[in-house]
Scaffold this active site. Structure first.
Site, PDB file in Angstrom:
ATOM      1  N   TRP A   1     -13.638  -1.593  -0.645  1.00 23.21           N
ATOM      2  CA  TRP A   1     -12.721  -1.884   0.459  1.00 23.21           C
ATOM      3  C   TRP A   1     -12.974  -3.248   1.106  1.00 23.21           C
ATOM      4  CZ3 TRP A   1     -13.070  -3.090   5.567  1.00 23.21           C
ATOM      5  CH2 TRP A   1     -11.882  -3.001   6.311  1.00 23.21           C
TER       6      TRP A   1
ATOM      7  N   ARG B   1     -10.992   7.880   4.418  1.00 26.29           N
ATOM      8  CA  ARG B   1     -11.247   6.828   3.431  1.00 26.29           C
ATOM      9  C   ARG B   1     -11.477   7.483   2.060  1.00 26.29           C
ATOM     10  NH1 ARG B   1     -14.484   2.019   4.727  1.00 26.29           N
ATOM     11  NH2 ARG B   1     -12.588   1.575   5.831  1.00 26.29           N
TER      12      ARG B   1
ATOM     13  N   GLU C   1     -10.097  -8.630   0.102  1.00 30.68           N
ATOM     14  CA  GLU C   1      -9.208  -9.202  -0.938  1.00 30.68           C
ATOM     15  C   GLU C   1      -7.940  -9.784  -0.305  1.00 30.68           C
ATOM     16  OE1 GLU C   1      -9.169  -6.035  -0.205  1.00 30.68           O
ATOM     17  OE2 GLU C   1      -7.023  -5.699  -0.049  1.00 30.68           O
ATOM     18  N   ASP C   2      -7.450  -9.142   0.779  1.00 28.49           N
ATOM     19  CA  ASP C   2      -6.246  -9.665   1.450  1.00 28.49           C
ATOM     20  C   ASP C   2      -6.555 -10.985   2.163  1.00 28.49           C
ATOM     21  OD1 ASP C   2      -7.871  -8.234   3.144  1.00 28.49           O
ATOM     22  OD2 ASP C   2      -6.269  -7.132   4.128  1.00 28.49           O
TER      23      ASP C   2
ATOM     24  N   ASP D   1       0.600   3.974   1.562  1.00 28.99           N
ATOM     25  CA  ASP D   1       0.658   4.744   2.802  1.00 28.99           C
ATOM     26  C   ASP D   1       1.393   4.021   3.929  1.00 28.99           C
ATOM     27  OD1 ASP D   1      -1.187   2.758   3.119  1.00 28.99           O
ATOM     28  OD2 ASP D   1      -2.874   4.068   3.631  1.00 28.99           O
TER      29      ASP D   1
ATOM     30  N   HIS E   1      -5.233   9.138   6.953  1.00 32.25           N
ATOM     31  CA  HIS E   1      -6.007   9.762   5.878  1.00 32.25           C
ATOM     32  C   HIS E   1      -7.466   9.367   5.998  1.00 32.25           C
ATOM     33  CE1 HIS E   1      -6.157   5.845   3.794  1.00 32.25           C
ATOM     34  NE2 HIS E   1      -4.949   5.696   4.292  1.00 32.25           N
TER      35      HIS E   1
ATOM     36  N   ASP F   1       0.864  -1.180   0.000  1.00 34.92           N
ATOM     37  CA  ASP F   1       0.000   0.000   0.000  1.00 34.92           C
ATOM     38  C   ASP F   1       0.902   1.231   0.000  1.00 34.92           C
ATOM     39  OD1 ASP F   1      -2.173  -1.624  -0.009  1.00 34.92           O
ATOM     40  OD2 ASP F   1      -2.709  -1.334   2.098  1.00 34.92           O
TER      41      ASP F   1
ATOM     42  N   MET G   1       1.624   4.098   9.290  1.00 34.69           N
ATOM     43  CA  MET G   1       0.667   4.351   8.221  1.00 34.69           C
ATOM     44  C   MET G   1       0.380   5.851   8.186  1.00 34.69           C
ATOM     45  SD  MET G   1      -3.154   2.961   7.886  1.00 34.69           S
ATOM     46  CE  MET G   1      -3.451   1.944   6.508  1.00 34.69           C
TER      47      MET G   1
HETATM   48  C1  BGN Z   1     -10.513  -6.863   7.872  1.00 37.55           C
HETATM   49  C2  BGN Z   1     -10.748  -6.803   6.374  1.00 37.55           C
HETATM   50  C3  BGN Z   1      -9.420  -6.708   5.674  1.00 37.55           C
HETATM   51  C4  BGN Z   1      -8.627  -5.531   6.196  1.00 37.55           C
HETATM   52  C5  BGN Z   1      -8.484  -5.664   7.703  1.00 37.55           C
HETATM   53  C6  BGN Z   1      -7.704  -4.516   8.320  1.00 37.55           C
HETATM   54  C7  BGN Z   1     -12.802  -7.980   5.706  1.00 37.55           C
HETATM   55  C8  BGN Z   1     -13.389  -9.321   5.272  1.00 37.55           C
HETATM   56  C9  BGN Z   1     -14.586  -9.654   6.102  1.00 37.55           C
HETATM   57  C10 BGN Z   1     -14.248 -10.070   7.507  1.00 37.55           C
HETATM   58  N1  BGN Z   1     -11.478  -7.991   5.963  1.00 37.55           N
HETATM   59  O1  BGN Z   1     -11.728  -6.890   8.531  1.00 37.55           O
HETATM   60  O2  BGN Z   1      -9.633  -6.603   4.291  1.00 37.55           O
HETATM   61  O3  BGN Z   1      -7.383  -5.445   5.608  1.00 37.55           O
HETATM   62  O4  BGN Z   1      -9.750  -5.735   8.281  1.00 37.55           O
HETATM   63  O5  BGN Z   1      -8.290  -3.297   8.096  1.00 37.55           O
HETATM   64  O6  BGN Z   1     -13.495  -6.994   5.797  1.00 37.55           O
END
Ligand code: BGN
Length: 363
Positions: free
Chosen positions: A276, A311, A279-280, A216, A309, A214, A306
């Protein structure tokens, strides 16, 4: 025989003897001189200081270089590189903990002048050794120039001290040409931009490792190597935003690294997470489903800041994310690097980075 004749013959023999002796003398002197001149050369060589010796060797390398550089366009390796050793596991110029502040006045021109060693496109190779890895830094991006400035300011010197052969790729999501989209923007798609970064970087150079960061997030310790390991690596493990610890064990967001092999094993990242979140977690599921584990630095070396900022617009939480991450195993085979489609709108080469503006389509 008359006396005069006897005397003359004696004189003649004496003269011949003298001539032979003279010839012998000259020959011995000549041989001695030639031998001596050889050993004098050897003596001069042995008396050189290491510096003098290096200088002579360098001179030799330089002429060799000129000759072999012509061949290097074919092999892509110069003779100088061939003579260098692989960079060490612990690069000598690392300093450890770093001060990271976002109140410092920083301009791109200042960062450019601090990084005159860079090749166009934000490319770097160590001068004195051959980097262990060729790493592409991939940054998903939209309207965050203020953050990018700090990322470049802090990261370039760190990556150079880490002795990586690296390039910086900013993957910029294009504004929509649609008249009815809000402020010309479509919903952000972080993971798809990361896939595009992987594909575009490989078109340019034979990278073997990819760091996905990322814009930031700034590491607070240069011992946190932006490179690849035997397992996929999570690098932003100790963020100020989360009180310098992991928000949850499976967290894989922020900054991560995967080798080309690891990336392909999980079919890259999902292309269909719009907005948002999640995906991670999908990427974590992909890694786990292929039997890999997550490698991490400790919470001290892994500290990072970080930039605070608001959203971004058009990056609201994705309501579909819960459902999507529940089905990663079923979807990952057909959604990933093997199904990636996009259009390159523009490629810009700055001294500090390569910026690729792409049309990622719509949800
Ligand atoms: C989680 C998010 C992540 C994010 C982290 C930190 C979701 C999926 C549903 C539970 N995951 O809750 O994508 O990186 O927080 O902010 O929302």
């Amino acid at each position: 025989m008359p006396d005069a004749v006897v005397n003359f013959s004696l004189l003649q023999r004496t003269c011949s003897l003298v001539v032979v002796l003279c010839f012998l003398h000259i020959s011995v002197t000549l041989i001695y001189y030639m031998r001596n001149s050889d050993s004098r050369k050897a003596f001069v060589q042995n008396q050189q200081t290491p510096q003098m010796h290096r200088k002579l060797t360098e001179q030799k390398v330089t002429t060799e270089d000129i000759r072999l550089n012509r061949l290097s366009s074919v092999t892509n390796i110069t003779e100088t590189e061939r003579k260098l050793e692989t960079c060490p596991d612990n690069p000598p110029h690392l300093v450890g903990p770093l001060r990271v502040e976002f109140s410092d006045p920083v301009t791109l021109d200042l960062v450019r002048s601090d990084n005159s060693v860079l090749q166009p496109g934000g490319r770097f190779k160590p001068r004195d050794c051959i980097a262990q890895q060729k790493v592409a830094m991939i940054i998903p991006f939209r309207n965050r120039d203020e953050h990018l400035k700090y990322w470049l300011y802090y990261l370039h010197p760190i990556l150079q001290r880490q002795e990586l052969d690296y390039g910086v790729y900013i993957i910029n999501q294009a504004e929509s040409s649609d008249a009815d989209s809000v402020a010309g923007e479509e919903t952000f798609n972080r993971a798809k931009l990361l896939n595009i970064g992987y594909a575009e970087a490989l078109k340019e150079y034979d990278y073997d490792c990819f760091v996905f960061s990322d814009v930031d997030l700034i590491p607070m310790d240069d011992r946190n190597f932006y490179k690849c390991y035997s397992q996929p690596r999570h690098l932003s493990v100790s963020m100020d935003k989360f009180g310098f610890r992991l928000p949850y064990t499976q967290y894989f967001g922020g900054v991560s690294s995967l080798s080309k092999e690891q990336f392909l094993k999980i079919n890259g990242f999902p292309n269909n997470y719009w907005g948002w979140g999640g995906e991670d977690d999908d990427i974590f599921n992909r890694v786990a489903s292929k039997g890999m584990t997550i490698s991490r630095p400790d919470a001290i070396i892994g500290r990072c800041r970080m930039i605070r900022h608001e959203r971004d617009r058009q990056n609201d939480p994705n309501p579909q994310r819960f459902d999507r991450i529940a089905h990663t195993r079923e979807t990952m085979g057909k959604d990933g690097i093997n199904s990636l489609t996009y259009t390159v709108v523009k490629v810009e080469k700055d001294q500090l980075f390569t910026k690729i503006t792409v049309d990622v389509g719509k949800p």
